[in-house]
Motif scaffolding. Structure first.
Motif, mmCIF file in Angstrom:
data_model
loop_
_atom_site.group_PDB
_atom_site.id
_atom_site.type_symbol
_atom_site.label_atom_id
_atom_site.label_comp_id
_atom_site.label_asym_id
_atom_site.label_seq_id
_atom_site.Cartn_x
_atom_site.Cartn_y
_atom_site.Cartn_z
ATOM 1 N N SER A 128 0.842 -1.199 0.000
ATOM 2 C CA SER A 128 0.000 0.000 0.000
ATOM 3 C C SER A 128 0.878 1.251 0.000
ATOM 4 N N VAL A 129 0.399 2.291 -0.657
ATOM 5 C CA VAL A 129 1.155 3.535 -0.807
ATOM 6 C C VAL A 129 0.248 4.718 -0.527
ATOM 7 N N GLU A 167 8.308 2.555 7.186
ATOM 8 C CA GLU A 167 9.068 2.082 8.353
ATOM 9 C C GLU A 167 10.377 2.846 8.485
ATOM 10 N N THR A 168 11.020 3.106 7.351
ATOM 11 C CA THR A 168 12.273 3.865 7.361
ATOM 12 C C THR A 168 12.025 5.294 7.814
ATOM 13 N N ALA A 169 10.943 5.895 7.342
ATOM 14 C CA ALA A 169 10.614 7.267 7.736
ATOM 15 C C ALA A 169 10.432 7.364 9.244
ATOM 16 N N ALA A 219 10.919 -0.744 -8.500
ATOM 17 C CA ALA A 219 12.351 -0.474 -8.378
ATOM 18 C C ALA A 219 12.813 -0.605 -6.933
ATOM 19 N N ALA A 220 12.006 -0.080 -5.997
ATOM 20 C CA ALA A 220 12.354 -0.197 -4.583
ATOM 21 C C ALA A 220 12.373 -1.657 -4.155
ATOM 22 N N HIS A 221 11.411 -2.438 -4.638
ATOM 23 C CA HIS A 221 11.340 -3.851 -4.291
ATOM 24 C C HIS A 221 12.505 -4.618 -4.906
ATOM 25 N N HIS A 238 4.600 2.269 1.979
ATOM 26 C CA HIS A 238 5.438 3.266 1.307
ATOM 27 C C HIS A 238 4.733 4.616 1.314
ATOM 28 N N LEU A 239 5.542 5.654 1.292
ATOM 29 C CA LEU A 239 5.068 7.017 1.121
ATOM 30 C C LEU A 239 5.692 7.576 -0.149
ATOM 31 N N LEU A 240 4.887 8.198 -0.987
ATOM 32 C CA LEU A 240 5.428 8.932 -2.132
ATOM 33 C C LEU A 240 5.299 10.413 -1.824
#
Length: 398
Positions: free
Chosen positions: A49-50, A223-225, A162-164, A141-143
Motif C-alpha cells: 500500500s502507498v 518504516e524507514t521514515a 524499483a524499490a522492491h 510506502h510514502l510517495l
C-alpha cells in the motif's frame, strides 16, 4: 619581464583549471553521464500500500496539469493521495477537490496543518501533517511529491517495483524540469548538471557517504521514515531532499537517485528573475551559511568555469601559446561533459560552450543568496523567510 610574468601566471592558472577538469571528468563519479535511470524493477507478489503526500502552497496555477496525473495512477495495490494545503490564498485546496471530483481515480484527502511553529519550514510542516494523516492507513510506502510534478500513469508502479527489486529505502527521480524560454534553456540543464557534480548519482546508490534525493519525487518506506524520524529530524532544513536522504543513509538505509524519463515539472520559469529566485533562495543554505565556504565556492567556480575562456582570450591576445592552449583544452573538456545533459533536455549542442556564462550567473545568484541572508531575507519562498537554524541541534548538515 613583468609582462612575461603575467602571461606565465595565466598559464599556470589555466593549467590548474585543466587539471581540475580532468579530475572532474574521471574521478567525480562520472557525474556528467545521464544514463542513471530507474534501476531494474521486480514486481512484488503482493503490491504494498502507498500513500502519496503532496505539500501545496498557492499552487492553483499548476495543479490542473499535475494533480490529474496522480489521480490517474495505474497502481495494482492500494493507493491514495493526501494533498496538504499549506495556508494557500489562491484556493488550492478547493481546486484540488474539484479536480478529484472531475477526474476520479485514486481517493484524495485535502488537509490543512495551519501555520508552522518555530523551527519548521512550511513544506516540512505540511509533509508532517500529510504523513500523520497517511499513517492511519498504515501504508508500507510514502510517495512525497511536489504539487508541480506530473507523473506518467505507471510512475508509482515503476517506483515501487524499483524499490522492491533493489531493496531500497528511498527511490527518488529528478523530475525533468520545464525548458521552453531562452533563460530556461540557459539555466535549467545547468542546474541539474551542477547538482549531479555535487552529488554524483552513481555514488548515491553505493555504500559511501554521498546521499541526495530530488524532492519532487521521493518514494520512501514508511518504516524507514519512522525510524529516521522524518520529517521531524530535518524539520528546519531548507534543502529538505538532501537532508532526508542523509538522514536515511546515516541510519543504514539504502538510497537511489536518478534522472526521470516521464516525471516532469510543469512549473514555468520564463524570466531570469524567476530562475534567480529559485536558485538564490537556497544557495547559501547549501553552503551552511558559512562565509568561508562561500568564498571557497566563488573561487572554485571562477577557477573551474571562468578561467578557461578567460585564459584562452588572454593567451590569444598576448601571444601566450601555453595560456590559450591550456585554457582551450579546459573549455573543451567542460563543453564535452555538458553535452549529455543538453541531450537529455533535448537542447541544441551550441548551448554547451555557453556554460561559463551560465556558471557566472550561478556565481552571482550564490553571492546574492548570501547578501539576502544577511539582510534577513534569506531562504524566502512564497511569503515565508527562514532564518539560519542556529538554535536547532539535530539537523543533518547539508
Amino acid at each position: 619581464m613583468g609582462h612575461t610574468a603575467r602571461v606565465s601566471a595565466v598559464s599556470w592558472i589555466a593549467a590548474v583549471s585543466l587539471a581540475a577538469w580532468l579530475w572532474l571528468l574521471l574521478c567525480q563519479g562520472f557525474f556528467w553521464r545521464t544514463d542513471i535511470r530507474l534501476p531494474p524493477r521486480e514486481e512484488p507478489a503482493v503490491w504494498p500500500s502507498v500513500c502519496v503526500v503532496v505539500p501545496a502552497r498557492d499552487e492553483a496555477d499548476v495543479l490542473p496539469a499535475s494533480l490529474p496525473s496522480l489521480l490517474a495512477q495505474e497502481y495494482p495495490g492500494r493507493a491514495e493521495i493526501f494533498l496538504v494545503d499549506d495556508g494557500s490564498s489562491d484556493g488550492t485546496g478547493r481546486l484540488a477537490r474539484e479536480l478529484a471530483a472531475a477526474h476520479g481515480g485514486l481517493p484524495l484527502t485535502v488537509g490543512s496543518p495551519g501555520e508552522p511553529p518555530a523551527g519548521w519550514t512550511g513544506k516540512l510542516w505540511a509533509v508532517r501533517h500529510g504523513i500523520a494523516l497517511a499513517r492511519a492507513r498504515e501504508p508500507e510506502h510514502l510517495l512525497l511529491t511536489d504539487a508541480d510534478i506530473a507523473h506518467a500513469p505507471d510512475s508509482l508502479r515503476e517506483l515501487v517495483a524499483a524499490a522492491h527489486g533493489g531493496g531500497y529505502d528511498v527511490v527518488s527521480q529528478m523530475a525533468r524540469l520545464r525548458v521552453a524560454s531562452l533563460w530556461e534553456r540557459l539555466v535549467v540543464p545547468a542546474f541539474v548538471y551542477f547538482f549531479a557534480q555535487l552529488y554524483p548519482f552513481r555514488r548515491i546508490g553505493g555504500k559511501g557517504r554521498t546521499a541526495a534525493a530530488a524532492g519532487g519525487c521521493v518514494l520512501l518506506r514508511a518504516e524507514t521514515a519512522e525510524r529516521a524520524r522524518i520529517p521531524d529530524a530535518i524539520r528546519h532544513a531548507v534543502i529538505d531532499d538532501v537532508a532526508l536522504a542523509r538522514a536515511v543513509k546515516s541510519g543504514g538505509g539504502r538510497v537511489w537517485l536518478g534522472l526521470a524519463e516521464r516525471v516532469d515539472s510543469v512549473r514555468p520559469y520564463p524570466r531570469l528573475h524567476d530562475l534567480w529566485r529559485m536558485v538564490s533562495r537556497s544557495a547559501y543554505a547549501q553552503l551552511r551559511h558559512n562565509p568561508l565556504v562561500l568564498l571557497g565556492t566563488v573561487i572554485g567556480l571562477a577557477l573551474v568555469y571562468l578561467v578557461p575562456p578567460a585564459a584562452l582570450a588572454a593567451g590569444l591576445a598576448s601571444g601566450d601559446a601555453a595560456a590559450w592552449v591550456l585554457g582551450g583544452l579546459a573549455w573543451l573538456v567542460m563543453t564535452g561533459t555538458y553535452f549529455p545533459m543538453l541531450r537529455y533536455y533535448r537542447q541544441p549542442p551550441w548551448l554547451a560552450p555557453l556554460l561559463p556564462f551560465t556558471a557566472f550567473l550561478y556565481l552571482l545568484m550564490t553571492v546574492d543568496s548570501a547578501v539576502q541572508h544577511y539582510r534577513g531575507r534569506g531562504a524566502a519562498w512564497k511569503g515565508r523567510t527562514y532564518a539560519r537554524p542556529d538554535a536547532v541541534t539535530d539537523e543533518h548538515p547539508l
